[in-house]
Design a protein around this motif. Structure first.
Motif, PDB file in Angstrom:
ATOM      1  N   VAL A  80       0.654  -1.020   0.048  1.00 45.49           N
ATOM      2  CA  VAL A  80      -0.086  -0.326  -0.060  1.00 45.49           C
ATOM      3  C   VAL A  80       0.465   1.055   0.225  1.00 45.49           C
ATOM      4  CG1 VAL A  80      -1.721   1.446   1.423  1.00 45.49           C
ATOM      5  CG2 VAL A  80      -1.989  -1.025   1.540  1.00 45.49           C
ATOM      6  N   GLU A  81       0.808   2.276  -0.544  1.00 50.91           N
ATOM      7  CA  GLU A  81       0.448   3.738  -1.004  1.00 50.91           C
ATOM      8  C   GLU A  81       0.429   4.302  -0.055  1.00 50.91           C
ATOM      9  OE1 GLU A  81       2.824   6.720  -3.912  1.00 50.91           O
ATOM     10  OE2 GLU A  81       1.910   4.897  -4.917  1.00 50.91           O
ATOM     11  N   VAL A  82       1.427   4.925   0.873  1.00 51.13           N
ATOM     12  CA  VAL A  82       0.689   6.330   1.905  1.00 51.13           C
ATOM     13  C   VAL A  82       2.218   7.052   1.884  1.00 51.13           C
ATOM     14  CG1 VAL A  82       0.407   6.986   3.804  1.00 51.13           C
ATOM     15  CG2 VAL A  82      -0.794   4.779   3.191  1.00 51.13           C
ATOM     16  N   GLU A  83       1.766   8.811   2.181  1.00 55.65           N
ATOM     17  CA  GLU A  83       3.420   9.039   2.626  1.00 55.65           C
ATOM     18  C   GLU A  83       3.291   9.415   3.002  1.00 55.65           C
ATOM     19  OE1 GLU A  83       4.480  13.840   0.762  1.00 55.65           O
ATOM     20  OE2 GLU A  83       2.735  13.074  -0.811  1.00 55.65           O
ATOM     21  N   TRP A  84       4.398   9.322   4.088  1.00 50.98           N
ATOM     22  CA  TRP A  84       3.965   9.478   5.617  1.00 50.98           C
ATOM     23  C   TRP A  84       5.499  10.641   5.601  1.00 50.98           C
ATOM     24  CZ3 TRP A  84       1.164   6.025   7.957  1.00 50.98           C
ATOM     25  CH2 TRP A  84       1.153   5.014   7.327  1.00 50.98           C
ATOM     26  N   VAL A  85       5.068  11.272   7.047  1.00 49.94           N
ATOM     27  CA  VAL A  85       5.411  12.872   7.532  1.00 49.94           C
ATOM     28  C   VAL A  85       5.600  12.740   8.748  1.00 49.94           C
ATOM     29  CG1 VAL A  85       5.898  15.242   6.355  1.00 49.94           C
ATOM     30  CG2 VAL A  85       4.086  13.994   5.022  1.00 49.94           C
ATOM     31  N   GLN A  86       7.073  13.490   9.056  1.00 48.29           N
ATOM     32  CA  GLN A  86       7.301  13.468  10.253  1.00 48.29           C
ATOM     33  C   GLN A  86       7.318  14.944  10.511  1.00 48.29           C
ATOM     34  OE1 GLN A  86      11.120  13.483  11.326  1.00 48.29           O
ATOM     35  NE2 GLN A  86      10.948  13.011  13.830  1.00 48.29           N
ATOM     36  N   GLY A  87       6.198  15.697  11.592  1.00 48.49           N
ATOM     37  CA  GLY A  87       5.625  16.747  12.309  1.00 48.49           C
ATOM     38  C   GLY A  87       5.239  16.539  13.334  1.00 48.49           C
ATOM     39  N   ASP A  88       5.056  18.003  13.496  1.00 45.27           N
ATOM     40  CA  ASP A  88       3.791  18.405  14.982  1.00 45.27           C
ATOM     41  C   ASP A  88       2.841  18.552  14.727  1.00 45.27           C
ATOM     42  OD1 ASP A  88       3.156  19.235  17.551  1.00 45.27           O
ATOM     43  OD2 ASP A  88       4.860  19.813  17.749  1.00 45.27           O
ATOM     44  N   MET A  89       1.412  17.738  14.413  1.00 45.02           N
ATOM     45  CA  MET A  89       0.003  18.755  14.407  1.00 45.02           C
ATOM     46  C   MET A  89      -0.346  20.166  15.648  1.00 45.02           C
ATOM     47  SD  MET A  89      -2.884  16.214  17.641  1.00 45.02           S
ATOM     48  CE  MET A  89      -1.437  14.506  16.905  1.00 45.02           C
ATOM     49  N   ARG A  90       0.460  20.174  15.695  1.00 43.77           N
ATOM     50  CA  ARG A  90      -0.139  21.774  15.967  1.00 43.77           C
ATOM     51  C   ARG A  90      -0.129  22.658  15.425  1.00 43.77           C
ATOM     52  NH1 ARG A  90       4.008  21.415  22.407  1.00 43.77           N
ATOM     53  NH2 ARG A  90       5.019  20.574  20.493  1.00 43.77           N
ATOM     54  N   GLU A  91       1.784  22.464  14.415  1.00 52.36           N
ATOM     55  CA  GLU A  91       1.666  24.042  13.839  1.00 52.36           C
ATOM     56  C   GLU A  91       2.600  22.935  12.275  1.00 52.36           C
ATOM     57  OE1 GLU A  91       2.100  27.132  11.624  1.00 52.36           O
ATOM     58  OE2 GLU A  91       1.181  26.921  13.841  1.00 52.36           O
ATOM     59  N   PHE A  92       2.032  23.299  11.177  1.00 52.38           N
ATOM     60  CA  PHE A  92       2.355  22.009   9.686  1.00 52.38           C
ATOM     61  C   PHE A  92       2.182  22.309   9.171  1.00 52.38           C
ATOM     62  CE2 PHE A  92      -1.915  19.728  11.478  1.00 52.38           C
ATOM     63  CZ  PHE A  92      -2.343  19.894  10.090  1.00 52.38           C
ATOM     64  N   ASP A  93       2.183  22.698   7.520  1.00 54.80           N
ATOM     65  CA  ASP A  93       2.184  23.298   6.622  1.00 54.80           C
ATOM     66  C   ASP A  93       2.425  22.024   5.738  1.00 54.80           C
ATOM     67  OD1 ASP A  93       1.968  24.360   3.986  1.00 54.80           O
ATOM     68  OD2 ASP A  93       2.480  26.853   5.010  1.00 54.80           O
ATOM     69  N   LEU A  94       1.554  21.773   4.606  1.00 56.71           N
ATOM     70  CA  LEU A  94       1.284  20.399   3.830  1.00 56.71           C
ATOM     71  C   LEU A  94       1.475  20.874   2.089  1.00 56.71           C
ATOM     72  CD1 LEU A  94       0.512  17.652   5.410  1.00 56.71           C
ATOM     73  CD2 LEU A  94       2.588  18.246   5.723  1.00 56.71           C
ATOM     74  N   GLY A  95       1.370  21.807   2.147  1.00 56.61           N
ATOM     75  CA  GLY A  95       1.358  22.689   0.835  1.00 56.61           C
ATOM     76  C   GLY A  95      -0.334  22.184   0.409  1.00 56.61           C
ATOM     77  N   ARG A  96      -1.243  21.832   0.750  1.00 51.46           N
ATOM     78  CA  ARG A  96      -2.205  20.835  -0.023  1.00 51.46           C
ATOM     79  C   ARG A  96      -3.590  21.037   1.206  1.00 51.46           C
ATOM     80  NH1 ARG A  96      -0.767  15.140  -1.291  1.00 51.46           N
ATOM     81  NH2 ARG A  96      -3.312  14.912  -1.444  1.00 51.46           N
ATOM     82  N   THR A  97      -4.760  20.725   0.180  1.00 47.60           N
ATOM     83  CA  THR A  97      -5.625  19.983   1.540  1.00 47.60           C
ATOM     84  C   THR A  97      -5.954  19.371   0.928  1.00 47.60           C
ATOM     85  OG1 THR A  97      -7.088  21.524  -1.043  1.00 47.60           O
ATOM     86  CG2 THR A  97      -6.239  22.839   1.127  1.00 47.60           C
ATOM     87  N   PHE A  98      -7.061  18.535   1.899  1.00 46.78           N
ATOM     88  CA  PHE A  98      -7.624  17.665   2.118  1.00 46.78           C
ATOM     89  C   PHE A  98      -8.392  17.261   2.106  1.00 46.78           C
ATOM     90  CE2 PHE A  98      -3.194  17.020   2.846  1.00 46.78           C
ATOM     91  CZ  PHE A  98      -2.475  16.173   2.664  1.00 46.78           C
ATOM     92  N   ASP A  99      -9.773  16.408   1.796  1.00 52.74           N
ATOM     93  CA  ASP A  99     -10.977  15.916   1.914  1.00 52.74           C
ATOM     94  C   ASP A  99     -11.885  15.642   2.856  1.00 52.74           C
ATOM     95  OD1 ASP A  99     -11.767  16.476  -1.195  1.00 52.74           O
ATOM     96  OD2 ASP A  99     -10.158  15.272  -1.514  1.00 52.74           O
ATOM     97  N   LEU A 100     -10.356  15.028   3.851  1.00 46.31           N
ATOM     98  CA  LEU A 100     -10.948  14.812   5.265  1.00 46.31           C
ATOM     99  C   LEU A 100      -9.741  14.215   5.673  1.00 46.31           C
ATOM    100  CD1 LEU A 100     -12.063  12.696   7.679  1.00 46.31           C
ATOM    101  CD2 LEU A 100     -11.551  10.996   6.002  1.00 46.31           C
ATOM    102  N   VAL A 101      -9.635  14.879   7.187  1.00 52.00           N
ATOM    103  CA  VAL A 101      -8.575  14.949   8.147  1.00 52.00           C
ATOM    104  C   VAL A 101      -9.246  14.360   9.233  1.00 52.00           C
ATOM    105  CG1 VAL A 101      -7.470  16.036   9.447  1.00 52.00           C
ATOM    106  CG2 VAL A 101      -7.087  17.247   7.220  1.00 52.00           C
ATOM    107  N   PHE A 102      -8.523  14.067  10.571  1.00 49.36           N
ATOM    108  CA  PHE A 102      -8.925  12.385  11.235  1.00 49.36           C
ATOM    109  C   PHE A 102      -7.401  12.831  12.036  1.00 49.36           C
ATOM    110  CE2 PHE A 102      -7.762   9.158   9.026  1.00 49.36           C
ATOM    111  CZ  PHE A 102      -7.386   7.946   9.839  1.00 49.36           C
ATOM    112  N   ILE A 103      -8.239  12.656  13.076  1.00 54.36           N
ATOM    113  CA  ILE A 103      -7.047  12.234  14.620  1.00 54.36           C
ATOM    114  C   ILE A 103      -8.363  11.337  15.656  1.00 54.36           C
ATOM    115  CG2 ILE A 103      -5.986  12.996  16.350  1.00 54.36           C
ATOM    116  CD1 ILE A 103      -7.024  16.477  15.147  1.00 54.36           C
ATOM    117  N   ALA A 104      -6.792  10.051  15.318  1.00 50.51           N
ATOM    118  CA  ALA A 104      -7.709   8.919  15.937  1.00 50.51           C
ATOM    119  C   ALA A 104      -7.326   8.542  17.621  1.00 50.51           C
ATOM    120  CB  ALA A 104      -8.156   7.746  15.197  1.00 50.51           C
ATOM    121  N   ALA A 105      -7.616   7.701  18.292  1.00 52.53           N
ATOM    122  CA  ALA A 105      -6.916   6.785  19.426  1.00 52.53           C
ATOM    123  C   ALA A 105      -6.829   8.239  20.703  1.00 52.53           C
ATOM    124  CB  ALA A 105      -6.020   5.767  18.637  1.00 52.53           C
TER     125      ALA A 105
END
Length: 250
Positions: A80-105
């Protein structure tokens, strides 16, 4: 943050192997929204990899490099292809938008300060495409249970697991509740019958009470459009164990 607790990704997966209901819920949300998916605090990819296997373009953001390495290994194993990025959920800029953002568990609860939570919500909002949603789950605080956090070390039999090298691992937990900070401060002890306390790790988790949650979201430019009390989408009630929130830009 509790970085030490997440420094051994395989230990984490053995300790928390379940979550199938949660994974199914987030898969259904991804199918409902369509398009690209971002998970914040993605851990070892337990929920994101199945979503990617359904054909959704996926990105996972995670602070722990060890957890990301295990997520990559698991994704490769499944092809399975997934793009993994190390970062802090408090402050990040991925340069794009998404149709669903989720924070689980309960990952959101590693942010203890109100300003950190608001910063996370603001960062998430900036990454929402038109019509997109932020979805997350956190536990519903039980005051009686919080009051029982007396600092005494106790065995958690339900958390015992089998390590292929060590055998049966027992887990003890000692917790106190800091009411001013709304943070449960714990220490987790991992032992076998022959090796006591081979890992001792702190784990501090915030409580977010139902009345404050909409206020924090509002400061982050979001609003709750639906709040459920379990994975079957039952209505949220005072005695629900879970706050499962569907949010949109305000």
């Amino acid at each position: 943050m509790s970085e030490q607790f997440y420094s051994d990704a395989r230990l984490y997966d053995r300790l928390f192997p379940g979550g199938d209901q949660a994974a199914d819920f987030y898969r259904a949300e991804a199918d409902r929204q369509g398009g690209c998916v971002l998970e914040l605090g993605c851990g070892t990819g337990h929920k994101l990899i199945p979503i990617a296997s359904d054909g959704h373009p996926c990105m996972g953001l995670e602070l722990s490099p060890d957890m990301l390495a295990e997520a990559q290994r698991k994704a490769d194993e499944r092809g399975v292809e997934v793009e993994w990025v190390q970062g802090d959920m408090r402050e990040f800029d991925l340069g794009r938008t998404f149709d669903l953002v989720f924070i689980a568990a309960n990952s959101l609860l590693h942010l203890h300060d109100a300003e950190d939570l608001v910063a996370c919500f603001r960062s998430a909002r900036r990454h929402l495409a038109p019509g997109a949603r932020l979805v997350f789950d956190v536990f519903n605080p039980n005051v009686r249970m919080l009051a029982q956090a007396d600092g005494v070390r106790r065995r958690r039999d339900a958390l015992s697991y089998v390590d292929p090298d060590r055998g049966v691992v027992h887990v003890d937990v000692a917790e106190t509740y800091d009411a001013a900070a709304q943070v449960t401060r714990g220490k987790w002890y991992f032992s076998t019958d022959s090796e006591a306390d081979f890992v001792v790790a702190p784990l501090d988790i915030r409580s977010i009470f139902p009345q404050e949650l909409p206020l924090l979201l509002s400061r982050g430019g979001l609003r709750v459009v639906e709040r459920f009390g379990d994975w079957s989408r039952a209505p949220f009630t005072a005695d629900a164990a879970l706050q499962l929130c569907i949010c949109e830009p305000d």
